[in-house]
Write a protein that holds these residues in place. Structure first.
Motif, PDB file in Angstrom:
ATOM      1  N   CYS A 142       1.007  -0.581  -0.150  1.00  0.00           N
ATOM      2  CA  CYS A 142      -0.110  -0.129   0.086  1.00  0.00           C
ATOM      3  C   CYS A 142       0.793   1.357  -0.042  1.00  0.00           C
ATOM      4  O   CYS A 142       0.510   1.608  -0.327  1.00  0.00           O
ATOM      5  N   HIS A 143       1.650   1.238   0.861  1.00  0.00           N
ATOM      6  CA  HIS A 143       2.647   2.706   0.649  1.00  0.00           C
ATOM      7  C   HIS A 143       3.661   2.523  -0.369  1.00  0.00           C
ATOM      8  O   HIS A 143       3.672   4.008  -0.749  1.00  0.00           O
ATOM      9  N   GLU A 144       3.991   1.502  -0.729  1.00  0.00           N
ATOM     10  CA  GLU A 144       4.790   1.186  -2.705  1.00  0.00           C
ATOM     11  C   GLU A 144       3.674   2.292  -3.213  1.00  0.00           C
ATOM     12  O   GLU A 144       4.485   2.752  -4.373  1.00  0.00           O
ATOM     13  N   ALA A 145       2.372   1.247  -3.464  1.00  0.00           N
ATOM     14  CA  ALA A 145       1.422   1.698  -4.140  1.00  0.00           C
ATOM     15  C   ALA A 145       1.327   3.492  -4.137  1.00  0.00           C
ATOM     16  O   ALA A 145       1.164   4.616  -5.247  1.00  0.00           O
ATOM     17  N   GLU A 146       1.255   4.305  -2.850  1.00  0.00           N
ATOM     18  CA  GLU A 146       0.769   5.531  -2.683  1.00  0.00           C
ATOM     19  C   GLU A 146       2.119   6.444  -3.417  1.00  0.00           C
ATOM     20  O   GLU A 146       1.630   7.614  -3.489  1.00  0.00           O
ATOM     21  N   VAL A 147       3.544   5.696  -2.626  1.00  0.00           N
ATOM     22  CA  VAL A 147       4.652   6.274  -3.635  1.00  0.00           C
ATOM     23  C   VAL A 147       4.404   6.394  -4.798  1.00  0.00           C
ATOM     24  O   VAL A 147       4.557   7.494  -5.536  1.00  0.00           O
ATOM     25  N   LEU A 148       4.212   5.163  -5.638  1.00  0.00           N
ATOM     26  CA  LEU A 148       4.291   5.663  -6.827  1.00  0.00           C
ATOM     27  C   LEU A 148       3.718   6.465  -7.773  1.00  0.00           C
ATOM     28  O   LEU A 148       3.495   7.249  -8.748  1.00  0.00           O
ATOM     29  N   TRP A 149       1.567   6.715  -6.887  1.00  0.00           N
ATOM     30  CA  TRP A 149       1.227   7.129  -7.436  1.00  0.00           C
ATOM     31  C   TRP A 149       1.338   8.799  -7.548  1.00  0.00           C
ATOM     32  O   TRP A 149       1.491   9.673  -8.525  1.00  0.00           O
TER      33      TRP A 149
END
Length: 392
Positions: free
Chosen positions: A23-30
């Motif tokens: 989740c954290h990685e996805a939000e950083v990618l976003w």
């Protein structure tokens, strides 16, 4: 990966820790990709919004849904108040790219209409109009009478070729009736409202009658067919039909333990049971809903809060004892992820309606989070009443 680990935590508690990292990685990618408009990025925002709806991050649910809609508008897929949609696809676009374009556009449209109807919050944004693109798979949804997908490899094909187009038509019709529930300055004059509402109702009837045979509920139906028959998709279904749907889904589909998409059916059925406690089966089906949320407690933090809110309603409106309600909550907590939650400091937000009757007069008091907060108060009061009865 976030969504996959989130769902798999229904079977392996440790998976939720990986879900948090993804989740954290996805939000950083976003944060990196949101400035680069593309169909894939737009669709990813919808998936992220879907993941967070069960995690108690309502603000992020709205934010990602709106960002996806804004990106689609910039890509010319949706109309805005300032400019119309670009109905002409880019030159030299391959059929595969056109398919991706259509799926992304209608997926974002469907999700934003659903979120705006489900949450009933000012920050929810409903598209001005449906996408200026054909519904993908619309022709494939028209199957030969009596033809059903029997092989496992056809399940995915049936989802994209039958269920998705049907849902696109449903949300297109529903978006046109949104003013009935959320009147604003753009809603029709009073003298036309009844006629327009009747027209929308007839559209829904025609839509239901025209559904593919593959979407008929039957033994061994794919799980997405069962979810498709939720109360949001067929609001005129009787309570008895809804009882049957919930029992069938919980009994026959493993997805009932890891998919959040069917939980609106639990809310509708629980409300229906509390509105008619003269039904000798009300408690049975109400507890069926409560323990349906028990099964969802591992992958979705929001489930425990919803169950607690429903128990608050039960303590308020019925003779359920405080001790019984506390026992049920204890069971829910033991089935959840308390040992992991200690590392989850974010507050769980649940601003959507839970008490569907109270929502008409007091939308704020009818939300999940506010009803859940009342649990201890109602439990203590009910225990006081129970004690007085014993002493009399």
């Amino acid at each position: 990966m976030y969504l996959g680990c989130q769902m798999y935590s229904a079977f392996d508690k440790s998976a939720i820790q990986s879900a948090e990292m993804f989740c954290h990685e996805a939000e950083v990618l976003w944060e990196t990709e949101q400035s680069h408009d593309s169909y894939m990025t737009m669709a990813s925002a919808v998936v992220l919004s879907l993941c967070l709806i069960g995690h108690g991050k309502d603000h992020a649910v709205h934010s990602y849904a709106k960002d996806a809609l804004s990106m689609g508008t910039r890509l010319g897929l949706f109309e805005s108040e300032e400019e119309p949609a670009n109905k002409k696809p880019p030159e030299k676009m391959s059929q595969d790219d056109m398919t991706v374009r259509c799926h992304a556009a209608w997926g974002v449209f469907n999700w934003n209409v659903l979120v705006s109807m489900f949450y009933r919050q000012p920050e929810s944004e409903c598209p001005v109009a449906s996408p200026a693109l054909p519904i993908p798979g619309d022709e494939a949804a028209k199957t030969v009478p009596g033809q059903f997908p029997e092989d496992g490899h056809l399940v995915h094909e049936a989802l994209l070729g039958n269920t998705f187009p049907a849902l696109c038509h449903f949300w297109r019709i529903t978006s046109g009736a949104r003013w009935i529930y959320y009147p604003d300055e753009d809603c029709p004059p009073d003298k036309f409202k009844m006629a327009i509402a009747e027209h929308k109702f007839r559209e829904l009837i025609a839509w239901a009658e025209g559904l593919s045979r593959r979407l008929v509920r039957r033994e061994r139906s794919p799980h997405h067919v069962a979810v498709f028959h939720s109360p949001d998709a067929a609001f005129a279904a009787s309570v008895n039909q809804l009882k049957t749907l919930i029992v069938e889904y919980r009994t026959n589909y493993m997805a009932s333990a890891y998919s959040i998409l069917w939980h609106s059916g639990l809310i509708y059925l629980a409300n229906a049971m509390l509105q008619d406690t003269s039904d000798p089966e009300w408690r049975l089906y109400f507890l069926l809903c409560i323990y349906g949320y028990e099964g969802l407690c591992r992958p979705y933090r929001i489930s425990e809060l919803i169950a607690q809110g429903l128990l608050s309603m039960t303590l308020r409106d019925t003779n359920m004892s405080g001790s019984e309600a506390r026992k049920i909550m204890k069971d829910l907590k033991e089935s959840g992820l308390d040992y992991v939650k200690k590392n989850m400091e974010e507050e769980v937000r649940a601003t959507f309606m839970l008490d569907l009757t109270l929502a008409l007069s007091d939308p704020v008091g009818a939300t999940v989070e506010n009803l859940a907060k009342e649990f201890d108060t109602f439990a203590v009061f009910q225990e006081f009443l129970d004690q007085n009865k014993m002493e009399m």
